[in-house]
Design a protein around this motif. Structure first.
Motif, PDB file in Angstrom:
ATOM      1  N   ALA A  64       0.813  -1.216   0.000  1.00 22.39           N
ATOM      2  CA  ALA A  64       0.000   0.000   0.000  1.00 22.39           C
ATOM      3  C   ALA A  64       0.849   1.270   0.000  1.00 22.39           C
ATOM      4  N   SER A  65       2.140   1.123  -0.246  1.00 21.59           N
ATOM      5  CA  SER A  65       3.062   2.257  -0.101  1.00 21.59           C
ATOM      6  C   SER A  65       3.485   2.850  -1.436  1.00 21.59           C
ATOM      7  N   GLU A  66       3.745   4.134  -1.401  1.00 24.03           N
ATOM      8  CA  GLU A  66       4.347   4.864  -2.512  1.00 24.03           C
ATOM      9  C   GLU A  66       5.456   5.749  -1.953  1.00 24.03           C
ATOM     10  N   ARG A  67       6.371   6.129  -2.831  1.00 26.64           N
ATOM     11  CA  ARG A  67       7.495   6.961  -2.403  1.00 26.64           C
ATOM     12  C   ARG A  67       7.118   8.433  -2.458  1.00 26.64           C
ATOM     13  N   PRO A  99       2.819   3.747   3.764  1.00 26.28           N
ATOM     14  CA  PRO A  99       1.490   3.328   3.301  1.00 26.28           C
ATOM     15  C   PRO A  99       0.612   4.530   2.990  1.00 26.28           C
ATOM     16  N   SER A 100       0.082   4.570   1.768  1.00 25.44           N
ATOM     17  CA  SER A 100      -0.754   5.694   1.370  1.00 25.44           C
ATOM     18  C   SER A 100      -1.977   5.257   0.571  1.00 25.44           C
ATOM     19  N   LEU A 101      -2.022   3.992   0.143  1.00 30.60           N
ATOM     20  CA  LEU A 101      -3.125   3.495  -0.678  1.00 30.60           C
ATOM     21  C   LEU A 101      -4.109   2.698   0.179  1.00 30.60           C
ATOM     22  N   SER A 102      -5.379   2.934  -0.019  1.00 32.32           N
ATOM     23  CA  SER A 102      -6.402   2.184   0.707  1.00 32.32           C
ATOM     24  C   SER A 102      -6.567   0.799   0.084  1.00 32.32           C
ATOM     25  N   GLY A 103      -7.216  -0.077   0.828  1.00 32.34           N
ATOM     26  CA  GLY A 103      -7.542  -1.375   0.276  1.00 32.34           C
ATOM     27  C   GLY A 103      -8.455  -1.254  -0.929  1.00 32.34           C
ATOM     28  N   GLU A 104      -9.404  -0.349  -0.867  1.00 28.83           N
ATOM     29  CA  GLU A 104     -10.334  -0.162  -1.984  1.00 28.83           C
ATOM     30  C   GLU A 104      -9.597   0.268  -3.242  1.00 28.83           C
TER      31      GLU A 104
END
Length: 315
Positions: free
Chosen positions: A20-23, A31-36
């Motif tokens: 769920a991570s981005e730089r 982690p910045s992205l949700s499961g959805e």
């Protein structure tokens, strides 16, 4: 009349991690992205997917309370008759610990599969979506229910018992220290609130300072990350006796990743001497998972004999 086929429903618990991570602009990944949002990137699959947004943490920062929260979320979904399988998105640093934790706490009525990624979602070698797709497929196969909690990662589908992270920079990240046909499945459902189990590293020339510090910190149990097949030195043998005298269980694991651990060496500080001083040898579980099992056993009120049996991989 035609009847439309009802798709199986897979619940996907998001907890953060590299998948769920981005730089960020400063070069740090988080982690910045949700499961959805991750599920929306998957190609069309013959399943319905239900995201469950639980937390967004790097697994290195997880506590036993966080693991308990994940386990409780799994419990609710196991009880939900509309759900065919469960996938947990999790960081790789502590995936084997949380997976074993969930395995210890639940009798499965449907597949439960952990997955994640070695590379961030914006990395040229991003592996999260392929792992996620494979985990969803594993979660709708009823045959996987009887294998206990599983980790689907890098093209492998492995039981949680005895699992460890094998490499830090390749997609095929996990191995088992000793594959078992029927991994033990003790039902240790007691919550771990307030339980402290420490891991103490053993190295040539070390003394008992760190083990004694754990005793002074009121640890409920201690795991030795020992040498070889579970060896230390005479000073640690004496410290283990002190632990036994006050009822604090000591489990001996090893920094060696693979193979069966046997308490055979003497010489004043070998595994045989540690066992004579009251230590319990972990035949398969390495330090991280040994800590989880010992904490669960202590929380459940297990006796020394019951702890020894659990670590002997008795089915």
């Amino acid at each position: 009349m035609t009847h439309s086929r009802i798709k199986p429903l897979v619940a996907v618990i998001a907890t953060g991690g590299t998948i769920a991570s981005e730089r960020a602009d400063n070069g740090a990944s988080a982690p910045s992205l949700s499961g959805e949002s991750l599920l929306a990137l998957l190609p069309d699959l013959p399943v319905d997917l239900r995201p469950v947004e639980l937390m967004a943490k790097d697994s290195a920062s997880l506590t036993l309370a966080d693991m308990q929260g994940i386990s409780e979320q799994v419990a609710g979904l196991l009880a939900d008759a509309t759900v065919s399988g469960i996938v947990i998105l999790h960081g790789t640093d502590a995936m084997e610990e949380t997976a074993l934790f969930v395995h210890l706490q639940h009798g499965l009525t449907k597949p439960v599969v952990f997955t994640g990624a070695q590379f961030t979602a914006d990395h040229p070698m991003a592996d999260g979506l392929s792992n996620l797709g494979a985990a969803v497929a594993a979660a709708i196969d009823p045959a996987n229910t009887g294998r206990g909690v599983l980790i689907c990662f890098g093209g492998r589908l492995l039981p949680a018992w005895g699992l460890y992270k094998n490499v830090s920079d390749l997609a095929d990240a996990f191995r088992q220290s000793r594959p078992l046909e029927n991994p033990p499945s003790p039902r240790l459902a007691a919550a771990l609130d307030g339980i402290r189990v420490d891991i103490v590293a053993v190295y040539p020339g070390c003394d008992s300072v760190h083990l004694d510090a754990s005793l002074r910190a009121d640890a409920h149990g201690i795991v030795l990350a020992a040498l070889g097949s579970g060896n230390a030195n005479p000073r640690l043998v004496e410290a283990v006796r002190r632990c036994a005298d006050v009822g604090v269980p000591v489990v001996v694991s090893s920094r060696v990743p693979d193979g069966l651990l046997i308490s055979s060496y003497g010489g004043g500080g070998g595994g045989h001497d540690l066992a004579n001083a009251g230590a319990i040898h972990s035949s398969t579980l390495r330090p991280g998972q040994a800590r989880i099992l010992l904490a669960a056993l202590v929380a459940s009120g297990a006796t020394v004999e019951e702890i020894a049996k659990a670590f002997a991989d008795a089915p």
